[in-house]
Structures are given as structure tokens and as C-alpha cells.
Scaffold this motif. Structure first.
Motif, short mmCIF file in Angstrom:
data_model
loop_
_atom_site.label_atom_id
_atom_site.label_comp_id
_atom_site.label_asym_id
_atom_site.label_seq_id
_atom_site.Cartn_x
_atom_site.Cartn_y
_atom_site.Cartn_z
N GLN A 194 -2.33 -13.50 12.49
CA GLN A 194 -2.43 -12.13 10.89
C GLN A 194 -1.78 -10.94 12.09
N ARG B 124 -6.85 -22.10 11.48
CA ARG B 124 -7.58 -20.94 10.80
C ARG B 124 -7.68 -19.74 11.62
N HIS B 125 -8.44 -19.33 12.66
CA HIS B 125 -8.56 -18.56 13.66
C HIS B 125 -7.98 -19.39 14.84
N LYS C 89 -4.19 -8.36 8.69
CA LYS C 89 -3.47 -9.18 7.80
C LYS C 89 -3.33 -10.42 7.58
N PHE C 90 -3.59 -11.31 7.01
CA PHE C 90 -2.82 -12.70 7.33
C PHE C 90 -1.58 -12.61 6.76
N PRO D 93 -3.04 -18.12 16.18
CA PRO D 93 -3.40 -16.66 15.48
C PRO D 93 -4.79 -15.72 16.52
N GLU E 128 -1.30 -21.48 9.93
CA GLU E 128 -1.71 -21.00 8.53
C GLU E 128 -2.23 -19.38 9.05
N GLY E 129 -2.48 -19.51 10.14
CA GLY E 129 -3.80 -18.58 9.85
C GLY E 129 -3.29 -16.60 10.99
N GLU F 255 -0.41 -13.11 3.17
CA GLU F 255 -0.87 -11.86 2.29
C GLU F 255 0.41 -10.73 1.88
N LEU G 66 -6.15 -20.73 2.64
CA LEU G 66 -4.42 -20.25 3.08
C LEU G 66 -3.38 -21.24 2.44
N CYS H 86 2.14 -19.00 4.38
CA CYS H 86 2.77 -18.53 5.65
C CYS H 86 3.67 -18.67 5.59
#
Lengths: 408, 408
Positions: free
Chosen positions: A248, A190-191, A253-254, A216, A245-246, A257, A273, A276
Motif C-alpha cells: 500500500q 494481505r498484511h 491505498k492498495f 506490505p 499483493e498487499g 487500486e 486483492l 497488483c
């Protein structure tokens, strides 16, 4: 210690059960009478859902099978203990159960959110003068726990990612004379980009490696990405790119998205998430007319025990053993950490660390390990990660398929 | 035979290179001088893109590595030879090159579309009294070639699917006390469900197996599917369903077209299907509010040589050897087929068959092997498929990652 209990929490890994093996082995060595397992973590424990692990692990064959079984053998949960104040009933219930089963120490195998459980329980014990010990055992493919050099589960995920990417690169390189195929592979994280960084590990004399890696830790620039892909497609018949996946954009904004509004959340309130790679593959196909393919490793990257790292399995067992040893020496509210020895050949050892300085902190990849210009990992990362994927523990096959140990 | 040439065509598999090994081995045994490889199939050959395989395979270590290398070592193509009439120049070019390199026999490792190439070349040779022999070597994870009991490549894909699904089922079963997670796994197979059927192979005493299997041989009914998932989710905390990418509603609509208009086509004019699992996962999430996850095995199911079936590797080699033997006995315009012996323990043998009765025919799963009511495979399928996934050929690891043989 008379009896102890062990639980597993959060997302599973390929080696999370080797930590149960470690806890069990050390407890037996120290003469602990009963080793209980909480079924579905602390959430299951609150419902008194526990088993006697001896039923399974006093059998040597099961012991070997458990090391080769992915995902939480005991069952997991994503339940976060609430603040003590105002929720004393929950804590009282836990200590009531610990007393009922004469449990002197509780071991919780998990990641960031799970370490919070150990923090809360040890805080409560301290405040209320309870004698029980609480120890955290690190586990997460995300490798984002603080202080520890790395986390059990990470090495095996890296080995799966490197092996699978190597196979994907071979596959994607089949059709040289046709127009290039752009393959975008989505990796968890994620991060923190630890897992995606492992894409760099497949490069060798027999593999060109992936063409770019997007983490990310750095903002994602769609225009630069498109132009990079265009450049690569002029030079190569096969382009394989690894993305976290993370990732941005610089306005937060991911990437997933950019095309749709996938905004589901998991039980910890994290955004779920996905998509991607397929978002980027769609954009590339539209912008360049090139043939694209999106691949997601999905849960396989944390469940593929059949290609787990032996180093990882051994370390997962080692942290479990250390936790029991530390509790028996009177420690509580600590997490076991792995320390890398300052030796030429990789060696590691374990230590313990105050959980208050670990829980809820996310460790990211040092920016100086990232070659931002070339979208790749620097040598520092390779030196860090390579030792973690060494060695194999061969699966046990029955009728051509890998065997596991499951609760009955 | 003085010299021979071998090519690889169509989608790659985990064992397509073992057939090159077989061709090479038998040719050496028969005293063939040079074994050429066409780089990127017949399309590369037309551009005189060929290599001397002896350069790689006279080395024993490379020989072993090649068996463990996925995807077409020689490179592949999706080029279909045109009708002879009106395109004589292409055929003349091919025979000019065969004569230039004194090639007496051409071997083409491929699936349906590739067998058409052998048909056309052997027809042209017959019409024009050319002495060269043309032999087809079967290869396809899809297992949809006629006459042969099964196709090399299929067994390894099945083994990957069974192993990965078993790991996914463990992963998906982690969280018992939360609401159920519905995991939908998409498996390759446009018109034939052979690969998806392999999802039935993970069920054993240590695995509950997938909960339902949807094949393209039967029309897909969305309402029945939703109600099946609802029923399962009431009884189980983990639901895992295998679907073929090619399932269609009774009015001929692909499931992946129910949500969007993904209508890309590949070089053979086949629709590029993807997103069937994610389409269904979206629909289930919307209709039931349940947590869903979509997983696609994508190219990994055909490239994961690290978990290939030894039976499959050996048979892939065997069909390569048989093709060379048959050509040296004067046969042409034939494909090697695998026959299952009528023995208690599984044994197979090879034979050859007129390619005119094989090319462009698709073999589907017998409907009587499908348990339509329970969306599962019957015992007949399990008996057929189980022998094909037996045995392992351990990867060669270097620095923790599998090794391959690649063209320089």
C-alpha cells in the motif's frame, strides 16, 4: 477419548492434509474408536455433514496419498461463528451433534479466523460445563499466526515460490541483446510479507536472485519504484521484482487500486486483492517504454504439493499429533505451536498455547529483517526461512501426472 | 567435421538445453574437436559472441545439471535473418565467422521463426557453393511445427499444465457450501491450441478434470460461454475452465481485446496477448454475480523443468544427436523430425526433412480431435498426448531449491 472429529478451515495449503494424517495417526495410537471428519468445516458440521475417516485412512496407500494431496481433503469453509450471546442455538446444535456422535474432542486445522472458532467453542464449553475438548491446529501459508515460530503450510509455499522464481529468472534472462524485460511477480499476503520475503530464497551461486522485494510491512512509494526499475534496466537485461499483493502507498491505498477499482470482498469481509503486478507492469511500460510482464502465482503457491517441503509435511503431521495428545491429557482452548530448538542444526518441537492470545492476531515480519534501502531481505530472514524448505516427499505419479486422494 | 556451433532461438522451453546436450554428446562421439555455442542465437553470433561448450560440458555433473536447467542456457534471440538480396553483408559476415573458427556445421534449436534462419543460411550456402552444413533442431512448447509428430518442449509443458491444473482443481474445490467459484485458466498458444488441449490430461479417477476447454482452432462465442458457465455453476461448487490466450470471436477479435486495447507486439511482429482469462473472469462476474478467479500459467508453463517429462527430455536429446549425425553424413537445409512408430507401446524415432517445407508453416490441432459440443478433447488427442508426458527426471536440490547450470 471415545470418538473425535477433525475439520479444516480457511484457505487451503499444500500440507493441510498432513495435519489430518497426524490427528488420525495419534488417535489410532491412543485407541480412539472413531475419527470423524467434518466436511466443509464447522459449516458442514452444523449440517451434520461428516464422514468416518477410517474408511479412507485405514488403507496404507491412501495414507501416503493424503500427504501428497493439496487443499482441504475434508473440504473447507470461511464461516466464522457468531458471538455466543444471541446465537445460543448454533452452539447448542454443535454440542447436540458432539453428544450424538459421542465425540470427546474437536480439532480444527486453520489460520487466524479459524482459531476464533476454537476460542468460541471452548469458551462456550467452559461456561456450560461441557466436557468436550477443543484444540486448534495451526495452518496458513501466510505464516501470520502469533506465538508459533512458523505455521505449517508456509515452508511449502516458500519452496514453490523459490523454485518457480528461479525458473522465471532463467526464462526472463533468455534474451540478452534485446532491451530488458521487466518481470513483476505478485505473491500472496494481505498484511504480512512472509510469502513475498521467500523470493529471497532463490538467490544462490547459480541464480542472481530477484532484483527487489516489496513487502506490505513498509509503505510503497511509486516514484522510488519507477526510478529503481529504470536504474536496474540500465545495468541488466533481465529484471525480476517480487511484490506482495498487499503493498500500500503511505496514504493506505492498495497498489492494485491505483489503476482500477477492484473492490470485491471475500466471505470474511477481507478485500479480494489482485492485479497488483499487472498494475505495476502497466505503469512501468507507460513510464519507461520497457517491455514488461506480470506474473501471479495465484492459488498455485498454496496448492503445489508436488514440490512441497518435507520439513513442512513432517511438522504439519507433528502439530496434528500434538493436538490429539494434548486433548487426551485434558487440554482445551489451546493451539499447538511450533518451537525452534536452540540447536546448531535446525530442530523443532511442539507445545500448546492459550488460544485467547493467538486468535485474530496477525504476526508481521520484524522490520529489522528488512533491508529497506536495497528492497531485500536481511540474513536474519534467510536464517529463519531456509530450514523450513528442506527436503522433498516425491509425488506418486500415474500416467505422468501426480496422484491425489479425494473424497468419493 | 572439425568444429561445429550450436545456437538456441525463440521462446525457451523446459528441455531446450537437452538438445544442446544431444548435439554435444554426438559431436564428441564423432570426434568433433570444438563445439561452440552462440550466445543469444544468430544475433549474438553476428557479434562474435561465442563460447566453447567443452568448458562446461566435459564435466559430468554439469552435463546432468544442464538437462535440468530451463530456458536457453546459451541465451536466445528473436532475430529473423533478412532476405539475402540486398543484405549480402550479413550473410558474408556469418560465413566469414564460420571460416574463422573452422566451423563445418551450424545447428539451430528453435521453432518456426528459427527454422527460417536455417533455410536462409542453407540457401545462401548452396548459391555460393559454401561447404558448411545447416541443420534445424525442433523446439517449441507450442507444438505447431509441421511434419514432425510433435516438438520437444511440448510434452513437458503438457505435464506442467496437467499437474498444475490438477492442483488448482483441488484448491478450487475446497469450498463446497459457498456459492461456486469459477476459475478461468489461461494457457499459451497464439493460433494453435496444442497447449490448452493438455488441460484434458488431468482428468482421472482422482480428478474430475476441467469443465471446458476453449481452443483457438474454433471461433469463440461469448454468449454460449456465459450460458455454459451458468449451467455448470448450477450443478457444481467448483468450475475450472481452460482457455487459450489466442481464442478469437468469429469476427476475428481476440477475447482479451473485448475489454481493453492491449496491442503490444513482440520483436517478430506478433501481437503480445495477455489477459484473456481475466477479461473472461470480469465478464462472468459482471454477468452472473459469481465469484471468479483468473489464473495465467505465463512463462512457468515453459520453464518448469522441475516437473519436466522424461520422455520429452530424452527426445530433445535425441533430435540434437540426430542433427549432428545427419550433418556429418553431408545433409544440410534439413530439420530433424520425430516419427511415432506403429507399435503398441509408444516408441519414437527421428528422421530429417527438407526445411523449405517446414519453416513458417503452423500446424494446428485436427478439428476431428475436438469435441465441439462439449468443449473438450476427444480420445484421439489423449492417445496422442499421453505418451509425451511419461516419466520424470528428478531435480537436483541444494538447500531445498532446484539447481541449474548457468553461463559464467
Amino acid at each position: 477419548m471415545k470418538n473425535i472429529i477433525v475439520g479444516q478451515s480457511g484457505g487451503p495449503t499444500a500440507v493441510i492434509n498432513s495435519s489430518v494424517v497426524g490427528v488420525y495417526k495419534k488417535a489410532r495410537e491412543l485407541g480412539v474408536q472413531k475419527v470423524y471428519g467434518m466436511v466443509y468445516g464447522i459449516e458442514g458440521f452444523l449440517k451434520e455433514n461428516i464422514i468416518d475417516l477410517g474408511k479412507y485412512l485405514d488403507n496404507k496407500e491412501n495414507f501416503e496419498l493424503l500427504k501428497r494431496t493439496p487443499s482441504a481433503f475434508l473440504g473447507s469453509c470461511r464461516y466464522k461463528l457468531p458471538e455466543i450471546k444471541g446465537h445460543e442455538d448454533i452452539y447448542e446444535r454443535i454440542f447436540e451433534l458432539l453428544e450424538k456422535y459421542e465425540i470427546d474432542a474437536l480439532f480444527y486445522i486453520g489460520g487466524n479466523d479459524s482459531m476464533d472458532t476454537i476460542k468460541m467453542l471452548s469458551d462456550y464449553a467452559k461456561e456450560h460445563n461441557k466436557p468436550q475438548k477443543f484444540m486448534g491446529v495451526p495452518k496458513t501459508i501466510d505464516n501470520d499466526l502469533g506465538v508459533t515460530d512458523h505455521c505449517p503450510g508456509y515452508g511449502s509455499a516458500c519452496k514453490y515460490i523459490a523454485t518457480s522464481l528461479k525458473e522465471i529468472i532463467r526464462d526472463n534472462s533468455s534474451f540478452g541483446v534485446e532491451k530488458p524485460t521487466i518481470c513483476i511477480v505478485e505473491i500472496m499476503g494481505r498484511h504480512a510479507g512472509w510469502l513475498t520475503a521467500a523470493a529471497s530464497l532463490c538467490k544462490d551461486s547459480d541464480c542472481e536472485g530477484v532484483d527487489a522485494i516489496y513487502l506490505p510491512e513498509l509503505p510503497f512509494d511509486l516514484d522510488k519504484f519507477i526510478s529503481k526499475v529504470k536504474d536496474l534496466s540500465k545495468k541488466k537485461s533481465s529484471v525480476v521484482i517480487a511484490v506482495s499483493e498487499g503493498i500500500q502507498t503511505k496514504d493506505g491505498k492498495f497498489v492494485c487500486e491505483l489503476n482500477d477499482d477492484n473492490k470485491r470482498v471475500d466471505a470474511f469481509g477481507h478485500k479480494q486483492l489482485s492485479g497488483c503486478a499487472s498494475t505495476l507492469a502497466d505503469i512501468i511500460a507507460r513510464e519507461t517504454g520497457l517491455k514488461t510482464r506480470a506474473i501471479e502465482f495465484s492459488t498455485l503457491q498454496r496448492a503445489a504439493t508436488h514440490i512441497a517441503s518435507l520439513t513442512d509435511i513432517e511438522e504439519a503431521q507433528m502439530v496434528g499429533e500434538k493436538a490429539v495428545e494434548a486433548a487426551s491429557n485434558g487440554n482445551s482452548g489451546m493451539m499447538v505451536i511450533i518451537e525452534r530448538k536452540n540447536t546448531k542444526k535446525y530442530e523443532s518441537t511442539t507445545s500448546i498455547y492459550d488460544i485467547h492470545n493467538i486468535a485474530n492476531v496477525e504476526k508481521k515480519i520484524p522490520l529489522e529483517w528488512i533491508d529497506e534501502k536495497n528492497n531485500y531481505m536481511k540474513e536474519e530472514y534467510l536464517e529463519y526461512a531456509k530450514p523450513l524448505i528442506q527436503g522433498e516427499l516425491l509425488p506418486i505419479f500415474k500416467d505422468g501426472v501426480v496422484c491425489h486422494l479425494v473424497r468419493k
